[in-house]
Every structure is written in C-alpha cells, then in structure tokens.
Design a protein around this motif. Sequence first.
Motif, PDB file in Angstrom:
ATOM      1  N   ILE A  18      -5.616  12.027  14.232  1.00 45.17           N
ATOM      2  CA  ILE A  18      -4.386  12.749  13.907  1.00 45.17           C
ATOM      3  C   ILE A  18      -3.562  11.912  12.930  1.00 45.17           C
ATOM      4  CG2 ILE A  18      -4.325  14.009  16.082  1.00 45.17           C
ATOM      5  CD1 ILE A  18      -2.230  11.998  17.096  1.00 45.17           C
ATOM      6  N   ARG A  19      -2.592  12.560  12.321  1.00 42.14           N
ATOM      7  CA  ARG A  19      -1.757  11.871  11.336  1.00 42.14           C
ATOM      8  C   ARG A  19      -0.538  11.291  12.038  1.00 42.14           C
ATOM      9  NH1 ARG A  19      -1.271  14.331   5.444  1.00 42.14           N
ATOM     10  NH2 ARG A  19      -3.017  12.932   5.090  1.00 42.14           N
ATOM     11  N   THR A  20      -0.369   9.984  11.925  1.00 40.34           N
ATOM     12  CA  THR A  20       0.767   9.300  12.530  1.00 40.34           C
ATOM     13  C   THR A  20       1.332   8.330  11.500  1.00 40.34           C
ATOM     14  OG1 THR A  20      -0.392   7.334  13.325  1.00 40.34           O
ATOM     15  CG2 THR A  20      -0.567   9.319  14.691  1.00 40.34           C
ATOM     16  N   TYR A  21       2.362   7.605  11.898  1.00 40.71           N
ATOM     17  CA  TYR A  21       2.923   6.601  10.995  1.00 40.71           C
ATOM     18  C   TYR A  21       1.976   5.403  10.824  1.00 40.71           C
ATOM     19  CZ  TYR A  21       3.600   3.159  14.580  1.00 40.71           C
ATOM     20  OH  TYR A  21       3.342   2.227  15.537  1.00 40.71           O
ATOM     21  N   SER A  22       1.029   5.235  11.716  1.00 42.24           N
ATOM     22  CA  SER A  22       0.192   4.025  11.761  1.00 42.24           C
ATOM     23  C   SER A  22      -0.803   4.043  10.611  1.00 42.24           C
ATOM     24  CB  SER A  22      -0.525   3.949  13.113  1.00 42.24           C
ATOM     25  OG  SER A  22      -1.144   2.694  13.262  1.00 42.24           O
ATOM     26  N   ASN A  23      -0.632   3.130   9.670  1.00 38.79           N
ATOM     27  CA  ASN A  23      -1.312   3.270   8.384  1.00 38.79           C
ATOM     28  C   ASN A  23      -2.502   2.333   8.173  1.00 38.79           C
ATOM     29  OD1 ASN A  23       0.111   0.958   8.306  1.00 38.79           O
ATOM     30  ND2 ASN A  23       1.437   1.505   6.594  1.00 38.79           N
ATOM     31  N   HIS A  24      -2.988   1.711   9.256  1.00 40.69           N
ATOM     32  CA  HIS A  24      -4.119   0.794   9.039  1.00 40.69           C
ATOM     33  C   HIS A  24      -5.448   1.534   8.984  1.00 40.69           C
ATOM     34  CE1 HIS A  24      -5.497   1.021  13.209  1.00 40.69           C
ATOM     35  NE2 HIS A  24      -4.227   1.076  13.522  1.00 40.69           N
ATOM     36  N   SER A  25      -5.491   2.744   9.538  1.00 38.29           N
ATOM     37  CA  SER A  25      -6.712   3.538   9.443  1.00 38.29           C
ATOM     38  C   SER A  25      -6.347   4.877   8.805  1.00 38.29           C
ATOM     39  CB  SER A  25      -7.345   3.747  10.821  1.00 38.29           C
ATOM     40  OG  SER A  25      -6.390   4.234  11.741  1.00 38.29           O
TER      41      SER A  25
END
Lengths: 341, 341, 341, 341
Positions: free
Chosen positions: A239-246
Amino acid sequence: MLVVMRKDATDEQIHRVVDAIRKIGLIPHPIPGSMRTSIGVTGNIGRVNADHIGGMAGVLEIIHVTKPFKLTSREMIPEQTVIEIGDAQFGEGNPVIIAGPCAVESYEQMTTTASAVAEMGADMLRGGAFKPRTSPYSFQGMGLEGLKILNAARMRTGLPVVSEALDIESFPLVERYVDVIQIGARNMQNFELLRRAGRSKKPVLLKRGISATINEFLLAAEYVMSEGNYNVILCERGIRTYSNHSRFTLDIGAIPELRSLTHLPIIVDPSHAAGKRSTVIPLARASLAVGSDGLIIEVHPNPAEAVSDGPQSLTFDMFREFMSEVRQTPVRSRLVKEVLT
Amino acid sequence: MLVVMRKDATDEQIHRVVDAIRKIGLIPHPIPGSMRTSIGVTGNIGRVNADHIGGMAGVLEIIHVTKPFKLTSREMIPEQTVIEIGDAQFGEGNPVIIAGPCAVESYEQMTTTASAVAEMGADMLRGGAFKPRTSPYSFQGMGLEGLKILNAARMRTGLPVVSEALDIESFPLVERYVDVIQIGARNMQNFELLRRAGRSKKPVLLKRGISATINEFLLAAEYVMSEGNYNVILCERGIRTYSNHSRFTLDIGAIPELRSLTHLPIIVDPSHAAGKRSTVIPLARASLAVGSDGLIIEVHPNPAEAVSDGPQSLTFDMFREFMSEVRQTPVRSRLVKEVLT
Amino acid sequence: MLVVMRKDATDEQIHRVVDAIRKIGLIPHPIPGSMRTSIGVTGNIGRVNADHIGGMAGVLEIIHVTKPFKLTSREMIPEQTVIEIGDAQFGEGNPVIIAGPCAVESYEQMTTTASAVAEMGADMLRGGAFKPRTSPYSFQGMGLEGLKILNAARMRTGLPVVSEALDIESFPLVERYVDVIQIGARNMQNFELLRRAGRSKKPVLLKRGISATINEFLLAAEYVMSEGNYNVILCERGIRTYSNHSRFTLDIGAIPELRSLTHLPIIVDPSHAAGKRSTVIPLARASLAVGSDGLIIEVHPNPAEAVSDGPQSLTFDMFREFMSEVRQTPVRSRLVKEVLT
Amino acid sequence: MLVVMRKDATDEQIHRVVDAIRKIGLIPHPIPGSMRTSIGVTGNIGRVNADHIGGMAGVLEIIHVTKPFKLTSREMIPEQTVIEIGDAQFGEGNPVIIAGPCAVESYEQMTTTASAVAEMGADMLRGGAFKPRTSPYSFQGMGLEGLKILNAARMRTGLPVVSEALDIESFPLVERYVDVIQIGARNMQNFELLRRAGRSKKPVLLKRGISATINEFLLAAEYVMSEGNYNVILCERGIRTYSNHSRFTLDIGAIPELRSLTHLPIIVDPSHAAGKRSTVIPLARASLAVGSDGLIIEVHPNPAEAVSDGPQSLTFDMFREFMSEVRQTPVRSRLVKEVLT
C-alpha cells in the motif's frame, strides 16, 4: 447500526430520528445515557443505506456494525474456498508459487524463463502482455503477440499462466489465452471490468488497490462474485504510505485479517511491494510465514535489460535458491485451522 | 539523470555503468567524490527509461531530474490554458462554480436544484447519472434516464452540465448529453477510459486519484492530451491519509504546486474531501483563497433524503449564502500572475 | 460505548459480557438484532477503560461514543477562549500574525527582522533559541544567548515573543524570557514537558504532531490544562502523508473540525507545511479563509544564508505584500459564530 | 549533492550558484544537459548543510546523495554489532524473545508471568513501570514500585529485564533497576532523552516513531551513539497509515532495509502493530522469517483484566505454543550473511 445523538439533542430531534428509522423499515432502540442518547438499530439484513440519517438535526455520528460484504464473507460461507488450476491448489495449505517476468518481451525471454522456473519448482507462470503504465510514453506491452508467446511457454512447460486484463477491450483476448485473469491494483475499482470478470468462466486474481481498505478490497471481490464467478484469488501487493524506503509498504497484517474475514484464497506479490531485488526474498519469506496461500514473483533472465521492473526482478540464481528453501518448509497449513477455531 | 554509485563500487563497475549509459545513446559525466562516484547523464529529451541501470552491480540509486510529463507541462507551454464552456471560463481568473446533487434522482429533484443554483449564481450544473459505488449492492445511478433529466435541467436554466463517464460502455452516451465529461478519482489510471476521453471533442474534468502523486495526476492528463484532447480541467478532491476526522484530507497545497507545473486549469471539490456538510464551505473558502480556478459542490434540495452523499450535500440556504460571499470577493486573478513571475 | 458481539456468539458469552459490564459499575443494554447482538453501555461519565471487554470470548468490536477529552471540549465549555498577549488577542476574531526567523542567528539578524515585521504589521515575533534537529550534527540553536537577543528584539519593537521550549532542562530559561512558550510537533506527546508547561503561568503554543489525530492533539492540550494552565493555543502545521510535493500536507480541514470540538484558539504554521517559499503565502491565505485565529510564519532578512529552513522563509518584500493584503480583509470573525450555531 | 537548475536559469544564475558552492568549501561540477544544467558537488565528508542554495534564483531542486548518518552506518562500520545481555545475544543469529505484560500491575501478576515465560523459553522480561498514555486520565504506571517488582521477577527467573524510561525525571530510576532501557516510539525524537540515554552505561532499546522515516530512525540512534553509548537495539513496531484494520501497519520491509544500512541489531514488536491478539503470532512469524534479531511480545496471565493493552496480549497458552514453534526453526542466521554479500 448505532445512531449517536449530540449531547444537546432535543427530545423532538430524537423522536424525529426514531421515526426516520422506522420509515425505512427498521427497528429503533433508544438508549438514554448519562451524557447523551444513542439509538441502536436492528432489523437490517446486510448493511442499510441510512446515510441520510447522519445529516439529521441532533445526530452526531452513525456507526455501522454489520459488514457490507456477503458472498466473500466467512461469516456467510465458513469453509475455505480452494481454487484448482492445473496441479496448483490455492487455499489448500501448500503455497502456490507463480513466477515470471513483469512483461513478455520476446519469445526467447519468456520461454527461457518459463523453462527455468518450471525446473526450479514454480507452479504457475506470470507475464504481462498488456501493461498498465503511468506514462503514455512508456512501453505498453506486446499485446496479442505476447499472449501467444505465453501460450507457447505454457505448452512447453505445462504450467498454467496468469496475465493481466487491462481493460474491457482486451479482456476477451486475455480470457481466451490464459488460465487465470489478473485484475491489477489500478483497476481494483474499475467496476465495469470487475463485472466483466464476474461473467468469465476463468478464475480471477484480484490485486488490492494501493490505497484500498480491506472493506473496499472485499467489496471489489464481491463485484466479481455477484456476477457469478466465485473463483477469486485475492492478492496483497503493498500500500502507499509515507514510508519511502520501499516502493510500497507491504501490509503483511492484511493476510491474517483477510483470512478471518473471507473464505477466499490470499496470496502476496512481494516484488511490487519491495521495488528492489534485495528485499523481495525477505518479504516472500515473511508472506509465507504469515500464512499466505501463495506468491507471485517477478523473475527475469537478465534483469539489467528488462523493459520494465528490472530492479525488482529476481535473477534465476536467486529464485532457484529461494525455491529450494520454500520446498523444504511447508509450514502454512496449520494457519488456516488456527484462524478458524 | 544521476547515477549514484555505492561507496565500495569498483572501477570496473563504474566503467560498466558508463558503457551502459553510452549504449542507450546518452552521455555519461562521472563525478568522483570524496566518498563515492556519481555519474551525471545528459542527452535525454524527456525522461529516459534507464531503470535497468538501477539494477547493475555497484549502483546505489538512480535519481531522475527531468519530469516525465510534456503536454501538461508549463515548462513546455508557459501560457495558462483557458477553457470556455458556455459563459464559464476555467483558468481566466474568476472562479467557476459548479453545483448540483451527487446523483440525479428524479426529474423534480434535478430541475428544482438546477433552477435554484442558477438563480443563486452557479455557472454550471453537476449530477451523476452513472455512479461508481464501492458496493455492488448500492444504487448505481439512473443511467440514460438521468442524462435526459440533466439535459432538461440544462434547457431550463441555460447552464452547461458536467457528469461522470464511468466506463467505456457508457462513455458515448455521456459524451452526447453533457458539456464536460468527468473522469472520477477511481478511474484516474483507467488508461483505456483516459484514451477514449482523449478522442472526444468535449472537455474533460479529471479528478485526482485518492492516492495519486502530482506526477501521476499530470501523467493521467497527459494520457488524455496525447490523444488530441487538450481541454482538460484538473480537480483536487482530497487524498487518503491516516487523518480520520474528514472523509479525505484536502491537499490544499497541491493547487499552487500544480499551478507552477502545468498550464491547465485547476478546480477543487470540497464536498468529497469534507464528507460532512459543516466543513464544505470552510474548505471551499480555503480553495478559492489558495487560487483555485473553480469549485464543484454538492447541493441537494433535501439532503436528509439524498440517495447518496446526503451528509456532505449543502442545503439551498447554505449554498445561497456561500454564493453571495463568493460573488463579493474576486480575489484570485492576481495569483496566476504571481506564480508565473 | 457499544459492545458488538460476533454473529456466532453464544447466549452464555453474551451473559458473561453483560456481567462484566455491570462489574465495572455500568449499565448494559442488550440489543438483539437479526444477525447479531450488540450491547449498549451507559452510566459512564467520560470515557471508560473497558478495553479488556474487547478481549472477551464472542466480542467482535468495542465502539466508543463518548469523546475522551474534557477541559478542551466545547461540549463542556461552549464559549470561545480568548487569549490576550500584549495587544494580540487569539480567538477574538482578527487573525494574529506571528513572524520571524526559524532560528535566532545573531543580534543583527533578529533585531533587523523584528523591526521590519513590526513595521509591516506583525503582532508577535518568533525565533528559535533551542532547535530540535533530526541530526545530532546540525546546528542546535544559540540557547540562552538567543533568548537574550529575542528579549532585545522585544524591547525594541514592543512585540511579544514566542519561542520553543525543547526540554525540561531548558524550560525555565525559555519560560523566563518569552511571552508564549512553544511546544513543538515532535514533543506533542512528551508528557513530562506538557505537564511542566501546564504548571507555567505563561500561555502555551502547542503544535500538532505530524502523525497525530485530532483526538491525540486535544488530549495533549488536555495534559497541559489538567495541570492548571488553561491558556493553550493550538497550531496545525501539516501532517505526514504519501503526498511528496510539499514537506508536509497541511490538514486544512482540521481547523473547522477543531473549531467545533474545542473552545481553544487555533492557528496555522504554513511555513513548515509548505517547505518552500513559493507555497507559503497561498497556504497562509487558505488558512485565514478557513477560519484560523492566526498564523506563524518564517521571515528572514536573507533566506539564502539562513542557518535553517532557508528555503521556506519569506523575504521581507514577500511578507510586506502579504501583510498589506491581510490587513485589508478581516473576513474571519463570522466563522466562529457559524460553527457555534 | 546535486544542484538541479531550472530550464530557464540564466548563465549568471548558474555562476552565482557555482560561487556559492565554492564559498562553503566544496567543489562544483557543472553538467550542462540538453534541457537544463545540473551541478554535481563533491568534497563533502558527510552531509553538508547547503539548504540555503535551494533558495537561490534559478535553482529547481537540491538532491542529497550522501546519507546523513555515520556511527549507525554499515558503510562506516561493516561488521554486525552483537549486544549481549545475560545469555541473550542480539544480532548474533538466533532471535531473542522478550515477553511480559504491557504494564506491571502487581507483584503477583508480574512474577507469575515471569515464571511462566521463563519456563516457556523466553530470553528476557518486559513490563512497563512508567507508562506513556495518550490521555492524562489513564493509568500512568506503578512507578518505582513497579521497578521493584520487575527486579523481584528478575531475581526469581534470572531473566534480564527491559522497561521504558519515559522522561528525564524517571530516567535514573529506570536505569538503576533494569538491564535494557527502552525509549518509546513517542520519544524517538525527544532529543534530551536520547542524549541522556547516550550517557548511560546500559543498552538502549529504541523504538521507531509511528511516522518516522528510516533516516530519522537511524539519526535518533545516532543521537544516542554520539554521546558514547554504542549499545542500541532498534525496534520496528508499526507505522501510522490509512490502513485501519490493525492498530498500526507493521513495516516489515524496514527490517531488511535497516539490515543493509546499519550494523545495529533490529527487533520487532508485533503486539503494538497488531493491536489484537489474533494477529500477534502471524506478525511474529513474519518478523522472524524476514530476519529480525528478536521479538518483544506482550503476554498477560489474564488479558481480560489487563490494565492496558489487554486485547493485544497473548495468553500463556498462546505464548507457549508459539515458543515451541520458534525453538524448532532457527532459520535466521543465513540472512545477515546474505545481505552483507
């Protein structure tokens, strides 16, 4: 359903809401509390469209209790659905491994990959002939030619094939050539396409939209099932989240949650969640451990030259090692039982 | 494009990347740093598909510099696009106000609303004939009958009409009856539908997907424009975030951002973002203040009985008061100039 | 509170839950529905800790109805709190404008800025003496020296000053030198610091955490108020979402939502949300239009040389033009009334 | 670092940026492209504070290449850190299992749990004496009394103990009584507390903030390490996203990502991510499969009566079964090697 009244709601406002509930054929149960009155509502089979009550004077909030899905629901149909495609059985206990390139690029690329993954123990093939691309200027897939190549790969290996039907126009073509029709994440709420898939005789692999809730995901499956096609395999793919490492955040907890809510098989796509090769196998291991019914993984003979998704495609060597690991540890079957008891 | 090498990349790995860049017709510019080497890449018109380089040994990261959109880009086409529909001019400086119910429910409901909002100063009408619904069991719209009612409302008031084309099947019908064709948030990446809209002669109102980035939004517009239809109005309508007090989080900062990136007109739908009546007007005010070219607002003669979106529909009284406020304060026109200078 | 039982819950399970509710002094109201039983719970003043009931056999879900906040709640204290600091009145109707650099960098930088913004019409000064920095290697602020400079700037201009108290250690210093103590977003749930602020005689400017819900935000204010300090100014400053075009996503809808839930004044920080100069003024306009009680804006004499937040600091010229615009349009006062009626 | 100039940047603007880069002691490398000029910047050891260049005329964007962390970085310190606490070894290959109640509630509750989990094979005990609570009206922990009970539990079982230090005030007490000091998610950017932990001789268990990026998480560890305490155990515990079926979304992909970026041990808290008992064990399995160095799990003798986090606490029976499963399958050790090669 519960209607929560404002603290300062007047008796008349409460009465008007009670009447409105009766008017749509339901039974109101007012519960006067120390701070405010709430009104329980019963009599509904399934979820009621009583949204307009939320806008009445004195109403603070409407709380839905009954889940809006039916045919997908384990409350309705307790026993696990098992979907058989060739030798592969989704939902039976052993994970089904689907492998192949993101896109079909050539006869050689596809048949080489097919033979390799078949030999390494894959259960099914993947490969996109029609590709959804964010930009209109990107490669859009080989189309019919790609489907024919997929068919050749199936003939050669005996492995069933899954490929995406991108739209109504290309649906019949894909339907004719493949064993399982994929509906991609971007199309999870393309209702016309879902209904068309619901009128197909072929099983459907439905990917979760990148911002879909579990409810919306199951209702998308409900669209397919409500047209008569009960063979739906759900696929969590990040899903799309703020977590941008993946590239996306794999919602690994969605698998046990879905397991408890639905009887449909659930698989995971670790490749699109990871977005880079080095994370694919760790996510694949996590998915099997959490109880997934299978995996769909991108594998490419030469990722450095892949037309799309190269960075997240496994090499043959990586896939071989992963498969030898998978085949040694059939841990999942106990999970279904656990959830159900 | 910039290729960042790992700290421990060998000279040979760097050479191989440099060669790979030359191989796709571009010019590599190695920049040896104190910690690592990066390689600048030039020669590309537009964005290059060099994703496979990201998977080469020794590469840490690929950083794209050039934006992937063209026809939508203000860098390419600096002057503001103005789209005229009847008396309404999107992008010219004065905000265009579109009003009407979520769904067309009956002749009377629609014509009553149309006459009311026309008299209060609305510039265009809205009303859904084909409704995208999360559940297959919800009301799906009146279809052709609804379009005919919309047409009657237009005849009576002289206001142009916008309505959603939900899928390929219903597209021609909607196209025939309306002045502006809406593509909904769920369909923002339904590429077949976007291309079909691109072959239409009618302007398109394109809503941002609830988890779309600005890049993806503009590339969706690019799909429409690349087929020849340059009349695209962009619409921000709220994105999905963890913040649960409203139905969606209005990404108000997207309006100035889009203004600087694209020449297309940009409007806001405060009703779907808010999800409740009391927040719609505050969000509408914010949208005009931030520089929106217009608003699309849900208004219903009797929200308590609306078939869909009742809780977020304004009453006639609320809309009248809002319109008298809007018509007094034409503040926006200076904004375009500011951004462009 | 509503306890929703599973469809297959046994009578015995229902009885056991009913007993457990009685045991904690509350009154159960079972509501048998066609599909399942729910149990309304009354008798609670405020929110009850009945979480353990959620773990009992047969229970599907617990739904809380009563909001957990008290002193911050408009239901408890209907009239708007007005906080006076010098000539500035937060919550009275006219927006209070706070301006100044991100960090105090030197005597000259601060006094130049103070004189400039005072002359342009700002109501208060900002400037960080203790800076929260993501990296331990970044500039951490001038400390006591910075507070003394702030004091000099106040003496010279007569404007009250707000500055952040970063931790317990520096709190007394900040408290002595400033007029309003800021608690930053990262500290919104630093409960020790909140309690310390609650024992201060000085007003508190409390920023919303970047992933805080409205409930959590109000409960943070509740921490301060429960220690006796009722002068709390809330500040929305953007939340973290997937949307990556701005530093944070300004949750503009939070302002009307907070307005309806609490009597405390609410201001907006457009600078940190925007993250870049060109978006600050559009967001500031939107904030005033939506009904904010004020703004806190970063202004710097020479942003290109700012030690921190240079890219989002306004130049003097930009701020002057914005202020002339603000002082012409006192639109907000009607909003409070609207929400309350 | 790469400075990307606007397409329409003038030669003079480019020269001014080049000069500004030289002025801060770095070396500019202009790369003129077909569309725009970019300027590579070298000479920096670590990340440079050149943010102000982002605000110069003609600059479109600044792109950082060098990661801002040092002591935590695997690029700097390639070999895996192993932290020994009693018999437990974090980072050595076998997962360390920490178990116990959310909060210490009584002598009996704690010692019963300690004996039980010790007998079932846990390696360490957990139990909160000081509890961070969203509401000031919730139970705040037993404080010193709780620490003494923890100590008694340690004496009885021989298992080392971890407990949270909530603030500067209680830090010395916690430090005296426990073996590992936990810094909670809400305090991940409480820099004063991080620095205090950095001056402790005891190892630190640092939880990721619910909206922290991987960079911010590692920089928080960097705060601790920069004060001299190199014994930091990282803990992923779920992030806040739109996905509302679980309390938080476990970012399972963060474990392999952290593994590649840092040499510090990494564990997972499946209990807080899940928020409900039935999902804890599936998430725990996924965490071990993905390569976690350990788990911290909530176990309670009678979850239905737990003061906090009852619904997500495992019963003794569930934990026993899980432990027998864990002890049979030591799969993890290969992972570290894989990532590092």
